[in-house]
Design an enzyme around this catalytic site. Structure first.
Site, PDB file in Angstrom:
ATOM      1  N   HIS A 117       0.838  -1.205   0.000  1.00 31.74           N
ATOM      2  CA  HIS A 117       0.000   0.000   0.000  1.00 31.74           C
ATOM      3  C   HIS A 117       0.872   1.254   0.000  1.00 31.74           C
ATOM      4  CE1 HIS A 117      -3.122  -2.711   1.581  1.00 31.74           C
ATOM      5  NE2 HIS A 117      -4.011  -1.763   1.413  1.00 31.74           N
ATOM      6  N   GLU A 251      13.606  15.220  -4.278  1.00 29.22           N
ATOM      7  CA  GLU A 251      13.260  16.055  -5.442  1.00 29.22           C
ATOM      8  C   GLU A 251      14.277  15.856  -6.566  1.00 29.22           C
ATOM      9  OE1 GLU A 251      12.737  20.188  -4.327  1.00 29.22           O
ATOM     10  OE2 GLU A 251      10.635  19.816  -3.782  1.00 29.22           O
ATOM     11  N   PHE A 258       8.025  19.054  -4.372  1.00 29.61           N
ATOM     12  CA  PHE A 258       7.128  18.910  -3.231  1.00 29.61           C
ATOM     13  C   PHE A 258       6.900  20.260  -2.553  1.00 29.61           C
ATOM     14  CE2 PHE A 258       9.384  14.887  -3.808  1.00 29.61           C
ATOM     15  CZ  PHE A 258       8.305  14.055  -4.034  1.00 29.61           C
TER      16      PHE A 258
HETATM   17 MN    MN Z   1       9.695  21.838  -3.477  1.00 34.30          MN
END
Ligand code: MN
Ligand code: MN
Length: 280
Positions: A117, A251, A258
């Site tokens: 999950h 990132e 984000f």
């Molecule tokens: Mn960011």
């Protein structure tokens, strides 16, 4: 995008009529907040490999070529919790567009990987309907049993401990790369010819004390948890805290952005730090 104009004008009127300190003094009940409130990390839209799906229980970017989500994003606080039993009702997500490959429960059978999950069953047990939504195959990635059942679940449990202590969380999780090692010991890139096996699984968590007006309460001291875990059989040699990284690192690897609803300076402060977490 998420709020219509009428809603926004009513909110603007309320803010105009009541000073902020009056609004915040109302004792509002614990509420379910927008699952994608911290931003759409990959600008998911209608592209087949970055396809935005909004469910009541979570929001995700689906990747038809990979047969799995790029990421799933959800809000967690006590309002999502309840007495519903874990349904174990793994099910094809028939809401995917007609031309998409629709992953079946059986596609994972005997692959050596668990149906892992992204948004956990235990984070959505206020109703049977909520819990069933987490068992859609679009919410699954192939995870080694050592990751899914030991290291990954330990972080999930830590998150639920935080909400019991009065926090609310914004969580995004996914996998990157290709090639994991499951219980059959082989480095595996794909299962059932359709589903990518990620080499790593990551998760980003923003922690706030329970309250309202969440985005405006975030500051450079807001607690951040980000992890990057290998999808293999030895991941559990360390506790989950061993895998803490900065959001910047995730990132860089994924190419996502984000917390993109926050001002650039605040993003930079939150995304470069690694908070010291003491669990257990
Ligand atoms: Mn960011
Ligand atoms: Mn809130």
């Amino acid at each position: 995008m998420f709020f219509n104009k009428k809603f926004l004008s009513v909110i603007s009127l309320l803010i105009f009529l009541f000073p902020v300190d009056v609004i915040s003094s109302f004792q509002l009940p614990v509420s379910r907040d927008e699952n994608l409130a911290m931003g759409n990390p990959s600008k998911a839209n209608k592209s087949p490999d970055n396809y935005l799906i909004v469910k009541n229980q979570y929001t995700l970017s689906y990747n038809n070529s990979k047969g799995e989500a790029n990421w799933v994003s959800w809000h967690l606080n006590s309002s999502w919790k309840g007495e519903a039993k874990r349904c174990n009702c793994f099910n094809t997500d028939f809401s995917l567009p007609e031309h998409f490959y629709k992953v079946k429960k059986a596609d994972y059978t005997k692959s050596g990987f668990d149906r892992g999950h992204l948004c956990p069953s235990d984070d959505r047990d206020a109703s049977e309907e909520d819990n069933e939504a987490t068992f859609l195959m679009s919410n699954m990635i192939p995870q080694s049993p050592h990751l899914n059942r030991i290291t990954w679940v330990a972080l999930e449990e830590y998150c639920r401990k935080l909400i019991q202590e009065g926090d609310e969380l914004y969580i995004v999780a996914g996998g990157y790369g290709s090639g994991g090692i499951g219980s059959n010991n082989n480095l595996t890139y794909k299962i059932s010819q359709h589903i990518n096996v990620p080499s790593h699984c990551w998760k980003i968590i923003l922690v706030l004390p329970e309250g309202n007006n969440d985005i405006h309460r975030i500051n450079k001291s807001t607690k951040i948890i980000a992890v990057d875990m290998p999808n293999n059989k030895s991941v559990n040699e360390f506790k989950w805290t061993h895998y803490l990284v900065s959001i910047d690192e995730i990132e860089k690897i994924t190419g996502y952005d984000f917390l993109n609803v926050l001002p650039a300076e605040l993003q930079a402060q939150l995304e470069s730090k690694i908070d010291n977490i003491t669990a257990e």
